[in-house]
Write a protein that holds these residues in place. Structure first.
Motif, short mmCIF file in Angstrom:
data_model
loop_
_atom_site.label_atom_id
_atom_site.label_comp_id
_atom_site.label_asym_id
_atom_site.label_seq_id
_atom_site.Cartn_x
_atom_site.Cartn_y
_atom_site.Cartn_z
N ALA A 35 -21.13 4.55 47.33
CA ALA A 35 -22.25 3.65 47.07
C ALA A 35 -21.73 2.28 46.62
N THR A 36 -22.51 1.25 46.92
CA THR A 36 -22.11 -0.10 46.54
C THR A 36 -21.87 -0.21 45.04
N MET A 37 -22.77 0.33 44.25
CA MET A 37 -22.65 0.21 42.80
C MET A 37 -21.40 0.92 42.28
N ALA A 38 -20.98 1.99 42.96
CA ALA A 38 -19.77 2.69 42.53
C ALA A 38 -18.54 1.81 42.66
N LEU A 39 -18.58 0.89 43.63
CA LEU A 39 -17.44 0.00 43.85
C LEU A 39 -17.22 -0.93 42.67
N TYR A 40 -18.30 -1.24 41.95
CA TYR A 40 -18.18 -2.15 40.81
C TYR A 40 -17.40 -1.53 39.65
N ARG A 41 -17.10 -0.26 39.76
CA ARG A 41 -16.22 0.35 38.75
C ARG A 41 -14.79 -0.15 38.91
N TYR A 42 -14.47 -0.69 40.08
CA TYR A 42 -13.10 -1.06 40.40
C TYR A 42 -12.90 -2.57 40.58
N VAL A 43 -13.90 -3.25 41.11
CA VAL A 43 -13.81 -4.70 41.30
C VAL A 43 -15.06 -5.36 40.73
N ALA A 44 -14.87 -6.51 40.12
CA ALA A 44 -15.99 -7.17 39.44
C ALA A 44 -16.98 -7.81 40.40
N ASP A 45 -16.47 -8.36 41.49
CA ASP A 45 -17.33 -9.10 42.40
C ASP A 45 -16.61 -9.32 43.73
N ARG A 46 -17.26 -10.06 44.62
CA ARG A 46 -16.66 -10.31 45.93
C ARG A 46 -15.38 -11.14 45.81
N ALA A 47 -15.34 -12.05 44.85
CA ALA A 47 -14.15 -12.88 44.69
C ALA A 47 -12.92 -12.03 44.42
N GLN A 48 -13.06 -11.02 43.59
CA GLN A 48 -11.93 -10.13 43.32
C GLN A 48 -11.58 -9.31 44.56
N LEU A 49 -12.60 -8.96 45.32
CA LEU A 49 -12.38 -8.25 46.59
C LEU A 49 -11.57 -9.11 47.55
N GLU A 50 -11.94 -10.38 47.66
CA GLU A 50 -11.21 -11.31 48.52
C GLU A 50 -9.76 -11.44 48.08
N ALA A 51 -9.55 -11.51 46.75
CA ALA A 51 -8.19 -11.65 46.23
C ALA A 51 -7.33 -10.44 46.59
N LEU A 52 -7.93 -9.26 46.56
CA LEU A 52 -7.20 -8.05 46.93
C LEU A 52 -6.78 -8.10 48.41
N VAL A 53 -7.67 -8.59 49.25
CA VAL A 53 -7.36 -8.69 50.68
C VAL A 53 -6.23 -9.69 50.92
N VAL A 54 -6.31 -10.83 50.27
CA VAL A 54 -5.26 -11.84 50.43
C VAL A 54 -3.91 -11.28 50.00
N ASP A 55 -3.88 -10.59 48.88
CA ASP A 55 -2.62 -10.04 48.41
C ASP A 55 -2.10 -8.96 49.36
N LEU A 56 -3.01 -8.20 49.96
CA LEU A 56 -2.60 -7.17 50.92
C LEU A 56 -1.97 -7.80 52.15
#
Length: 205
Positions: free
Chosen positions: A40-61
């Motif tokens: 679920a979308t809300m479950a993802l917020y346990r690991y990343v705060a927002d889309r910006a953090q998601l983007e940062a993870l992708v860039v680092d990958l």
């Protein structure tokens, strides 16, 4: 009640990259990544705060695919190899291009690559202010070329429109010539121009 699934940062980054590769930047969202992971979308917020953090993870990958080892050779040879490594890694995931400048400071992989570039410059005699400017000019060329290729390719409707207008004849002539240049040629020859400037006039080997 089943226990909620646990995800690592690497798993979340991989899922986000899969969404990005398939649906482009506009398709990247917490909801889409949650769906990719089967949660679920809300479950993802346990690991990343927002889309910006998601983007940062992708860039680092993606930048983590770049070999940060300092190559052998002259300064020109070293910086050419380091630039080509970035272009190759990013070229396989081109939708990440708009995110590179925004998140490069938070990416450990970006910092490892930057350390290699700065070490090459330092070992070639660049110090202080001169090293800062050389590094920034090099970074601007590498990331700027990727941005230009992504947003404004040499061939396509934009270039064709410019080549057909009459108000700016030199611009039109240049646009016609641009259509005959491959993207990799633009990158390599532009980089070569910059490196000749950095290593010219006896300032560095």
């Amino acid at each position: 009640m089943p226990r909620p699934r646990s995800f690592t940062s690497a798993q979340i980054a991989a899922a986000a990259l899969a969404v990005l590769d398939r649906d482009g930047l506009e398709g990247l969202s917490m909801r889409a990544v949650g769906k990719e992971l089967g949660t679920a979308t809300m479950a993802l917020y346990r690991y990343v705060a927002d889309r910006a953090q998601l983007e940062a993870l992708v860039v680092d990958l993606v930048l983590g695919l770049v070999d940060p080892a300092l190559p052998a050779g002259s300064l020109t040879e070293r910086l050419t190899v380091l630039a080509e490594r970035v272009r190759q890694a990013v070229g396989e995931h081109s939708a990440v291009v708009p995110l590179l400048l925004v998140h490069r400071h938070t990416s450990a992989a970006s910092q490892r690559w930057g350390e290699a570039v700065l070490t090459a410059l330092a070992e070639a005699g660049f110090t202080g202010r001169r090293r800062v400017i050389a590094f920034r000019a090099y970074l601007s060329l590498v990331l700027g070329a990727l941005q230009t290729e992504y947003y404004s390719p040499l061939s396509g409707p934009g270039t064709e429109a410019l080549s057909e207008q009459d108000e700016f004849p030199v611009l039109a002539e240049t646009a016609r010539a641009a259509g005959k240049i491959r993207a990799e040629e633009e990158f390599r020859e532009g980089l070569a121009l910059l490196l000749r400037g950095l290593t010219g006039a006896g300032k560095a080997p």
